[in-house]
Scaffold this motif. Structure first.
Motif, short mmCIF file in Angstrom:
data_model
loop_
_atom_site.label_atom_id
_atom_site.label_comp_id
_atom_site.label_asym_id
_atom_site.label_seq_id
_atom_site.Cartn_x
_atom_site.Cartn_y
_atom_site.Cartn_z
N ASN A 1 0.84 -1.19 0.00
CA ASN A 1 0.00 0.00 0.00
C ASN A 1 0.87 1.25 0.00
OD1 ASN A 1 0.55 0.89 2.74
ND2 ASN A 1 -0.93 -0.63 3.50
N LYS A 2 0.24 2.39 -0.22
CA LYS A 2 0.98 3.63 -0.43
C LYS A 2 1.73 4.08 0.82
CE LYS A 2 -1.26 6.80 -2.98
NZ LYS A 2 -2.40 7.59 -3.53
N PHE A 3 1.08 3.99 1.98
CA PHE A 3 1.73 4.44 3.21
C PHE A 3 3.01 3.65 3.47
CE2 PHE A 3 2.39 3.63 7.77
CZ PHE A 3 2.74 4.92 8.17
N ILE B 1 -2.94 3.77 9.91
CA ILE B 1 -1.54 3.63 9.50
C ILE B 1 -0.69 3.04 10.62
CG2 ILE B 1 -1.67 5.42 7.74
CD1 ILE B 1 -0.34 7.36 9.64
N ALA B 2 -1.10 3.21 11.88
CA ALA B 2 -0.38 2.54 12.97
C ALA B 2 -0.48 1.03 12.84
CB ALA B 2 -0.94 2.99 14.31
N ARG B 3 -1.43 0.56 12.06
CA ARG B 3 -1.64 -0.86 11.82
C ARG B 3 -1.23 -1.26 10.41
NH1 ARG B 3 -4.34 1.25 15.56
NH2 ARG B 3 -5.01 0.06 17.39
N GLY B 4 -0.58 -0.35 9.70
CA GLY B 4 -0.11 -0.64 8.34
C GLY B 4 -1.23 -0.71 7.33
N VAL B 5 -2.36 -0.04 7.61
CA VAL B 5 -3.53 -0.09 6.73
C VAL B 5 -3.64 1.21 5.94
CG1 VAL B 5 -6.05 -0.26 6.64
CG2 VAL B 5 -4.75 -1.65 8.28
N ASP B 6 -3.78 1.10 4.63
CA ASP B 6 -3.99 2.26 3.75
C ASP B 6 -4.67 1.77 2.49
OD1 ASP B 6 -3.94 4.55 2.26
OD2 ASP B 6 -1.76 4.71 2.14
N GLU B 7 -5.93 2.14 2.33
CA GLU B 7 -6.72 1.64 1.20
C GLU B 7 -6.72 2.59 0.00
OE1 GLU B 7 -7.82 -1.30 1.21
OE2 GLU B 7 -7.57 -1.78 3.33
N ARG B 8 -5.95 3.67 0.04
CA ARG B 8 -5.97 4.63 -1.06
C ARG B 8 -5.38 4.01 -2.32
NH1 ARG B 8 -2.22 9.12 0.70
NH2 ARG B 8 -1.11 7.26 1.44
N GLY C 1 3.55 -5.31 7.48
CA GLY C 1 3.26 -3.88 7.55
C GLY C 1 3.03 -3.35 8.95
N GLU C 2 2.22 -4.04 9.73
CA GLU C 2 1.91 -3.56 11.08
C GLU C 2 3.15 -3.55 11.96
OE1 GLU C 2 -1.17 -4.46 14.79
OE2 GLU C 2 -1.51 -5.35 12.82
N ALA C 3 3.92 -4.60 11.89
CA ALA C 3 5.14 -4.67 12.70
C ALA C 3 6.12 -3.57 12.29
CB ALA C 3 5.78 -6.04 12.57
N PHE C 4 6.24 -3.33 10.99
CA PHE C 4 7.15 -2.29 10.49
C PHE C 4 6.71 -0.91 11.00
CE2 PHE C 4 8.01 0.80 6.99
CZ PHE C 4 9.39 0.88 7.14
N ALA C 5 5.40 -0.62 10.89
CA ALA C 5 4.90 0.69 11.31
C ALA C 5 5.15 0.93 12.80
CB ALA C 5 3.41 0.81 10.99
N ARG C 6 5.05 -0.11 13.58
CA ARG C 6 5.22 0.04 15.03
C ARG C 6 6.66 0.37 15.42
NH1 ARG C 6 1.20 -4.64 17.47
NH2 ARG C 6 2.11 -3.98 19.45
N THR C 7 7.63 0.10 14.53
CA THR C 7 9.02 0.38 14.85
C THR C 7 9.42 1.82 14.55
OG1 THR C 7 9.89 -0.21 12.65
CG2 THR C 7 9.61 -2.00 14.26
N LEU C 8 8.61 2.56 13.81
CA LEU C 8 9.01 3.88 13.32
C LEU C 8 8.83 4.97 14.37
CD1 LEU C 8 7.31 3.77 9.80
CD2 LEU C 8 9.72 3.36 10.32
N PRO C 9 9.74 5.94 14.43
CA PRO C 9 9.48 7.13 15.26
C PRO C 9 8.32 7.91 14.65
CG PRO C 9 11.45 7.44 13.92
CD PRO C 9 11.04 6.01 13.74
#
Length: 346
Positions: free
Chosen positions: A136-138, A216-223, A160-168
């Motif tokens: 997804n785009k995000f 996006i904190a869960r790696g979800v982006d439907e755009r 995706g979710e695990a990756f997003a959780r690691t980001l500042p």
């Protein structure tokens, strides 16, 4: 693209290699447009005042901005993208989303596609690019910064979710400076912290943006990737070497900016209904004045008069003015309507 404007300057003038180079003006009111990675090591960033950048790195090398060159190179890169996907959504001159689901080029994987595109860009322009690959785009946007410069990074399905959780939280696409400060005040410092917040909490504190942050904190982006996204506005602004105090001078400058904006509208054959004037004072406080008309603005004189009428709303000035801007929005791809001058009196 990697440090796009600055990299073009290094390409065109090899004597700049290895030096802390910035695109912009060293004038007191100058602003950094782009910075090489050598300059970034000193903390120099785009949009930073030149005076601040010089304090961080007194040996900075300034080169003037060459927008026509940057646009021409961007068109070269867009032509390369077109060989790999019909779904290309530019974000700016140096960045775009590509949806390669249809596999136009017949390449085995998206990772390999990104590698080939980057190689083509380097071969044809002499510049390097970085890529983020995901579903997804995000996530693709976040991944594109992971291995800069001249690298790529994959966030595969299920990661995706695990990756997003690691980001500042400062890395999150859509979190600007103001939102970042607000989140940090709420003890939201990372994607993990954002993930712990309920949807109700995020809506309470961030309004309509709450569901976006929750997703996006869960790696979800439907755009979807939307090619040829229609431009919604056109604007021009300028920062002055010395603060302006004279009302007549300000009206003259506003008229000149309005003419620049209308010149773009005329060339693009896109005309708007809404004019906005921006005034930034010497202490950096900013105010805007906006007015929408009943029909589109199709002549420069109408826009000029409207912009001047809007800026008069801030007189008398409470402080010197360092920046002025004019924007036209609600653009339409048609002409032929005439705005009555009496509309300016509404």
């Amino acid at each position: 693209m990697d440090a796009f404007f600055a990299s073009i300057e290094l390409r065109d003038d090899p004597s700049l290699a290895g030096k802390p180079v910035v695109v912009g003006s060293p004038a007191a009111r100058g602003v950094i447009v782009a910075a090489t990675y050598e300059a970034r090591k000193f903390g120099v960033r785009s949009a930073m005042p030149s005076s601040t950048a010089l304090r961080k790195c007194p040996s900075l090398v300034f080169v003037p901005r060459r927008m026509e060159v940057y646009k021409a190179v961007s068109q070269q890169i867009q032509a390369i993208f077109a060989d790999y996907s019909d779904l290309v959504e530019p974000l700016s001159l140096d960045e775009a989303f590509l949806d390669v689901t249809a596999n136009k080029a017949g390449i085995d994987t998206a990772t390999q596609t990104a590698r080939m595109i980057r190689a083509r860009i380097q071969e044809e322009t002499g510049l390097t690019a970085s890529a983020g690959i995901s579903y997804n785009k995000f996530l693709a946007k976040m991944a594109s910064d992971q291995n800069k410069p001249n690298g790529q990074f994959l966030v595969a399905p299920g990661q995706g979710e695990a990756f997003a959780r690691t980001l500042p939280i400062s890395r999150f696409y859509g979190v600007g400076d103001v939102t970042e400060r607000k989140m940090k005040a709420l003890k939201i410092l990372t994607g993990e912290d954002l993930h712990r917040q309920s949807l109700e909490f995020l809506i309470h504190h961030f309004g309509r943006a709450g569901p976006w942050f929750h997703d996006i904190a869960r790696g979800v982006d439907e755009r979807p990737v939307i090619p040829d996204r229609e431009r919604k506005s056109s604007g021009s602004e300028t920062t002055f070497e010395t603060d302006l105090f004279d009302a007549a001078r300000i009206e003259t400058e506003i008229a000149a900016l309005a003419d620049q904006v209308f010149g773009w509208c005329e060339k693009a054959k896109k005309f708007g209904r809404t004019a906005t004037v921006k005034v930034k004072y010497a202490d950096f406080e900013q105010v805007t004045r906006r007015r929408s008309l009943s029909s589109i603005i199709t002549d420069s004189e109408t826009l000029r008069l409207l912009a001047q009428d809007l800026v008069r709303a801030v007189f008398p000035l409470r402080a010197g003015v360092r920046l002025l801007g004019v924007t036209v929005s609600n653009l339409e791809s048609r002409a032929g309507e005439t705005v009555e001058q009496t509309a300016l009196l509404v």
